[in-house]
Each structure stands twice: as structure tokens, then as C-alpha cells.
Scaffold this motif. Structure first.
Motif, PDB file in Angstrom:
ATOM      1  N   VAL A  38       0.845  -1.191  -0.130  1.00 12.68           N
ATOM      2  CA  VAL A  38      -0.063  -0.007   0.135  1.00 12.68           C
ATOM      3  C   VAL A  38       0.863   1.378   0.113  1.00 12.68           C
ATOM      4  O   VAL A  38       1.584   1.663   0.978  1.00 12.68           O
ATOM      5  N   LEU A  39       0.950   1.988  -1.147  1.00 11.52           N
ATOM      6  CA  LEU A  39       1.689   2.920  -1.323  1.00 11.52           C
ATOM      7  C   LEU A  39       1.225   4.201  -0.427  1.00 11.52           C
ATOM      8  O   LEU A  39      -0.166   4.176  -0.257  1.00 11.52           O
ATOM      9  N   ARG A  40       1.938   5.327  -0.068  1.00 14.97           N
ATOM     10  CA  ARG A  40       1.642   6.477   0.635  1.00 14.97           C
ATOM     11  C   ARG A  40       2.158   7.819   0.181  1.00 14.97           C
ATOM     12  O   ARG A  40       3.338   7.701  -0.050  1.00 14.97           O
ATOM     13  N   PHE A  41       1.084   8.452  -0.161  1.00 14.88           N
ATOM     14  CA  PHE A  41       1.560   9.869  -0.595  1.00 14.88           C
ATOM     15  C   PHE A  41       0.514  10.934   0.025  1.00 14.88           C
ATOM     16  O   PHE A  41      -0.613  10.944   0.463  1.00 14.88           O
ATOM     17  N   ALA A  42       1.290  12.276   0.193  1.00 11.55           N
ATOM     18  CA  ALA A  42       0.626  13.404   0.593  1.00 11.55           C
ATOM     19  C   ALA A  42      -0.772  13.544  -0.284  1.00 11.55           C
ATOM     20  O   ALA A  42      -1.904  14.116   0.410  1.00 11.55           O
ATOM     21  N   ASP A  43      -0.674  13.594  -1.360  1.00  9.07           N
ATOM     22  CA  ASP A  43      -1.938  13.966  -2.369  1.00  9.07           C
ATOM     23  C   ASP A  43      -1.821  13.335  -3.776  1.00  9.07           C
ATOM     24  O   ASP A  43      -0.726  12.505  -4.135  1.00  9.07           O
ATOM     25  N   THR A  64      -4.505  13.590   1.370  1.00  3.46           N
ATOM     26  CA  THR A  64      -5.260  14.642   1.278  1.00  3.46           C
ATOM     27  C   THR A  64      -6.171  14.258  -0.218  1.00  3.46           C
ATOM     28  O   THR A  64      -5.364  14.136  -1.033  1.00  3.46           O
ATOM     29  N   PRO A  65      -7.467  13.909  -0.010  1.00  2.63           N
ATOM     30  CA  PRO A  65      -8.308  14.025   1.220  1.00  2.63           C
ATOM     31  C   PRO A  65      -8.274  13.068   1.943  1.00  2.63           C
ATOM     32  O   PRO A  65      -9.502  12.962   2.717  1.00  2.63           O
ATOM     33  N   GLY A  66      -7.584  12.065   2.149  1.00  7.67           N
ATOM     34  CA  GLY A  66      -7.859  10.961   3.011  1.00  7.67           C
ATOM     35  C   GLY A  66      -8.470   9.952   2.519  1.00  7.67           C
ATOM     36  O   GLY A  66      -9.633   9.537   3.011  1.00  7.67           O
ATOM     37  N   ARG A  67      -7.791   9.090   1.654  1.00  8.61           N
ATOM     38  CA  ARG A  67      -8.670   8.201   0.671  1.00  8.61           C
ATOM     39  C   ARG A  67      -7.670   7.139   0.334  1.00  8.61           C
ATOM     40  O   ARG A  67      -6.699   7.262  -0.370  1.00  8.61           O
TER      41      ARG A  67
END
Length: 215
Positions: A38-43, A64-67
Motif C-alpha cells: 500500500v503506497l502512501r502519498f501526501a496527495d 489529502t483528502p484521506g482516501r
């Protein structure tokens, strides 16, 4: 080096006869597994800058927006689309016979419901509220749907409107299907109002709009 791969995820692993090179073996395994986590990015912009060649099935968390999003093979879309609901408890009125996003004597308009188009490109839009007319003429509440660029995707219509044509206050609603949206794009739906004739005052109160994505 003779590379073998796991049967399900095709992750590489060395053979007993390969030269001992632990850093290289770990690097190959880490790179192969990187796109399967599961990759994670700010936006979304940070995601697109980093993942320039996504493949179908990739999953990424967008701060952002948290999804949580997944890649269909052609677009990033929400893993679990959720409804978007907006309500305005402030009442207002209009005498305009043309559709308007704002009401006289009301605050909080326009009431824009932004949503991410699901993989199906389809959503159900619902609008409603307490509505009445000053005379026996129609007071209409519908919605206009726009794309990410602000272009009108589906215009308001009397055929897709909640309608009251009596001075008696009534709670009414309507819903309609929207198709053909580009999956993964941020679109919007906005309530609009009009009166059948200029001499009729169309009044709207406790108004709402809801968008339900169809997965």
C-alpha cells in the motif's frame, strides 16, 4: 545469476548455486515488492509524480483528502466510494425562470458537492427540501453536474427536478442517474432552483444534495 520467481506474486529469489550477494538479492526482492504494497502519498499530485507508470491493481493511500485509491489500468479511483452529502438549513426564494445556484435572502449558496467519479463512471444524484410556491405555479429544484474542468456534464432539467406547485409547504425530493463521468476525476454536483413564471415566488428551505457513487 539464475532468477526464480514465486508462483503468485512473481517475487524474485536466488538459487543455491548463485554467487553470494546479499545486497543485490535483497534489492531485487525489495524493488519487486515495492509496487505491491500500500503506497502512501501526501496527495494525488505526489502520487502521480512518483508513480509514473502505474499498473492495474496498485493501491495507494492519499493523505489529502484521506482516501484509499486503486488503479484500474486506466485511472486511479476510490477503493470504496462513499456518498457525499451537503445540507443547507437556511431558506431562500427566487422569481427567476432560469436555473440559479443561489437564492435570495439565503446564505451558503452555491452548495457544491464535490466527489470522485468511481470506476463505473456513474453516480446517483438526489436533491430535495421543503418547497412551496406563492401561487399555483411550479417551484423546481434540480442539479447541474460538472466535470473537473468546470464544464457542464449534465445540465439541470425539469424532468430531473423536485417540484411543488402549491402554496402548501411540502417536503419533496428527486434522484437521477448520471453516467459517462471520467473515472478518478473530481467532479461536482450543485443544486439549482427556478420558478415557472416570474410572478411566482418559489421558496426553498432545509435543502440538501447527495451523491452516491456506483462502484
Amino acid at each position: 545469476m539464475t532468477i526464480q520467481y514465486t508462483p503468485l506474486s512473481a517475487l524474485p529469489y536466488p538459487q543455491p548455486t548463485d554467487p553470494a550477494d546479499l545486497p543485490a538479492h535483497l534489492k531485487g526482492l525489495a524493488e519487486a515488492a515495492d509496487g505491491r504494497t500500500v503506497l502512501r502519498f501526501a496527495d494525488a499530485a505526489a502520487r502521480d509524480a512518483k508513480v509514473t507508470a502505474p499498473v492495474a491493481g496498485m493501491i495507494a493511500w492519499i493523505g489529502t483528502p484521506g482516501r484509499m485509491m486503486y488503479y484500474t489500468g486506466s485511472a486511479w479511483v476510490p477503493v470504496a466510494p462513499v456518498p457525499v452529502f451537503k445540507v443547507n438549513l437556511d431558506g431562500g426564494e427566487t422569481n427567476s425562470t432560469a436555473w440559479s445556484e443561489t437564492l435570495t435572502n439565503a446564505v451558503g449558496d452555491p452548495m457544491v458537492a464535490s466527489f470522485t467519479a468511481p470506476a463505473s463512471g456513474q453516480v446517483i444524484v438526489s436533491v430535495g427540501g421543503y418547497i412551496f410556491s406563492s401561487a399555483t405555479y411550479g417551484s423546481y429544484m434540480s442539479a447541474v453536474v460538472r466535470t473537473a474542468t468546470g464544464a457542464v456534464h449534465l445540465a439541470a432539467s425539469d424532468d430531473r427536478a423536485a417540484l411543488v406547485n402549491t402554496p402548501s409547504r411540502a417536503s419533496v425530493s428527486t434522484q437521477f442517474l448520471v453516467t459517462g463521468l471520467a473515472p478518478g476525476t473530481v467532479c461536482s454536483a450543485t443544486p439549482v432552483y427556478r420558478s415557472a413564471i416570474a410572478t411566482n415566488t418559489a421558496t426553498f428551505d432545509t435543502r440538501y444534495i447527495r451523491v452516491d457513487p456506483i462502484p
